[in-house]
Design an enzyme around this catalytic site. Structure first.
Site, PDB file in Angstrom:
ATOM      1  N   GLY A  41      -0.553  -6.964   8.569  1.00 58.78           N
ATOM      2  CA  GLY A  41      -0.354  -5.978   9.407  1.00 58.78           C
ATOM      3  C   GLY A  41      -1.225  -5.756  10.546  1.00 58.78           C
ATOM      4  N   GLY A  42      -1.609  -4.585  11.055  1.00 60.87           N
ATOM      5  CA  GLY A  42      -2.547  -4.587  12.184  1.00 60.87           C
ATOM      6  C   GLY A  42      -3.975  -4.316  11.858  1.00 60.87           C
ATOM      7  CG  ASP A  43      -6.463  -4.378  14.977  1.00 61.43           C
ATOM      8  OD1 ASP A  43      -6.797  -5.798  14.767  1.00 61.43           O
ATOM      9  OD2 ASP A  43      -6.149  -4.338  16.059  1.00 61.43           O
ATOM     10  N   GLY A  44      -5.346  -1.765  11.486  1.00 60.40           N
ATOM     11  CA  GLY A  44      -5.594  -0.508  10.399  1.00 60.40           C
ATOM     12  C   GLY A  44      -5.618  -1.200   8.893  1.00 60.40           C
ATOM     13  CG  ASP A  56     -12.361  -2.410  12.844  1.00 66.71           C
ATOM     14  OD1 ASP A  56     -13.067  -2.942  13.837  1.00 66.71           O
ATOM     15  OD2 ASP A  56     -12.761  -2.726  11.885  1.00 66.71           O
ATOM     16  N   GLY A  57     -10.219   1.597  15.428  1.00 72.91           N
ATOM     17  CA  GLY A  57      -9.493   2.496  15.499  1.00 72.91           C
ATOM     18  C   GLY A  57      -9.132   3.464  14.605  1.00 72.91           C
ATOM     19  CB  THR A 104      -0.952  -0.079   1.299  1.00 70.64           C
ATOM     20  OG1 THR A 104      -0.174   0.024   2.332  1.00 70.64           O
ATOM     21  CG2 THR A 104      -1.830  -1.163   1.407  1.00 70.64           C
ATOM     22  CB  THR A 150       0.562  -0.958  16.789  1.00 73.58           C
ATOM     23  OG1 THR A 150       1.579  -0.365  15.884  1.00 73.58           O
ATOM     24  CG2 THR A 150       0.814  -0.370  17.940  1.00 73.58           C
ATOM     25  CD  GLU A 186      -6.818   1.587   4.166  1.00 71.35           C
ATOM     26  OE1 GLU A 186      -6.450   1.147   3.182  1.00 71.35           O
ATOM     27  OE2 GLU A 186      -6.675   2.877   4.905  1.00 71.35           O
TER      28      GLU A 186
END
Length: 355
Positions: free
Chosen positions: A110-113, A333-334, A85, A148, A117
């Site tokens: 990766g993480g929740d971000g 989701d943050g 990305t 994270t 997406e």
């Protein structure tokens, strides 16, 4: 052998297997099945969506280390499509294009971000994205947690172990999971897989996003900053299309499709992404010292017995600010979404996930 996949949006590199044997990963099979017939069968495309800047660049570094193992474990059976990305919302575009082109699975690395997406990429204009190649299988969602937070992975009992995640992908077991959708009049829909939250916790998440370089400490820093000048607010809610009711002095309202947020806080401890409903937890009239005294309960999920904490299961919930100030934060989701009012609804069994 490394070649390039012609992808108009993401332009991912494609690491193609040299062995023509393919596995049948269609949605009506719970595990991979070897195919040995001739002529060779087209290999399945697994699109790995990677945020190389995630976790202060650690995701990109860990991904490079992981890639040789990924190729050795899956490369003989699948086309491994790597897509990095380049900025916000890019993972949404990559996912939509991959589904339209018939990818067997889109895996968030990766993480929740990043996961957030990718989940939003499964939908467009208020409905699921369709495969344009008329494939007999549906595109599955996968996850290699490297970020994270990785709070959604915690709900499923997964460790932050990328090799363990690759084994899940290799086995190919699928399960349908629920997705939440957030809507507002005259605006498009937004989707979430983990937890959506309102007021103090959402404000804390908004500030925490500025301090990701500090790892999980960003959540503590964000919470401290959010407390400055914070005031509990009266909100009105409508549950399951019923009557409006008032919730006085709300500190935070959390809508859980899964259990954890904020780097491991078990805020909606009874939520289950396969249940077909949300758990809504409301904290009312909390002071700053309440959080200090009860923080351990919030993290281990025993706070539902605390005074001024309520929980209920819902299918839809509408939330509005009685004062009309337009300053009550909401995130999912943050990810910061803006301000109230909003309506949140469950979409049961909306996505197949490799788990």
């Amino acid at each position: 052998m490394i070649c390039y996949y012609n992808h108009p949006i993401a332009k991912p590199s494609l690491l193609r297997a040299q062995n023509p044997m393919a596995f049948d990963l269609s949605s009506d099979n719970s595990v991979f099945r070897g195919v040995s017939s001739s002529p060779p069968i087209r290999l399945r495309d697994l699109v790995f969506v990677v945020n190389p800047r995630g976790a202060n660049g650690r995701t990109g570094k860990e991904w490079k280390k992981l890639l040789p193992y990924l190729q050795s474990r899956l490369g003989s059976d699948c086309n491994i499509c790597e897509s990095l990305t380049s900025g916000p919302s890019h993972a949404i575009d990559i996912t939509r294009e991959a589904i339209r082109e018939g990818a067997h699975a889109v895996i968030a690395v990766g993480g929740d971000g990043t996961l957030h997406e990718v989940v939003n990429g499964f939908f467009s204009d208020g409905k699921p994205v369709a495969n344009q190649n008329e494939a007999v299988y549906s595109t599955a969602l996968g996850l290699i947690p490297l970020g994270t937070g990785s709070d959604f992975a915690r709900t499923l009992g997964w460790k932050n172990d990328p090799r363990e995640a690759i084994e899940r992908i290799a086995k190919g077991v699928r399960s349908r999971i629920d997705v939440g959708v957030i809507s507002r009049e005259a605006e498009g829909s937004h989707y979430f897989i983990n937890v959506a939250d309102i007021h103090l916790s959402a404000k804390a998440g908004y500030y925490a996003s500025r301090y990701k370089k500090f790892g999980n400490m960003c959540y503590v820093i964000g919470a401290l900053q959010a407390f400055m000048g914070h005031r509990n607010q009266d909100l009105r809610i409508k549950v399951n299309e019923g009557e409006w009711q008032t919730c006085s002095q709300v500190t935070a309202l959390c809508v859980g499709n899964a259990k954890y947020f904020g780097g491991g806080m078990k805020i909606t401890p009874n939520a289950d992404p396969r249940s077909g409903s949300f758990e809504v937890v409301i904290l009312q009239d909390f002071k700053w010292y309440d959080f200090l005294l009860k923080l351990h309960k919030l993290y281990n999920g025993t706070h539902l017995s605390v005074k001024n904490v309520t929980s209920r299961n819902v299918y839809t919930i509408e939330v509005d600010d009685i004062s009309g100030s337009g300053s009550i934060f909401i995130q999912s989701d943050g990810e910061h979404l803006g301000f109230l009012p909003r309506k949140l609804s469950i979409l049961p069994a909306a996505i197949e996930m490799i788990c």
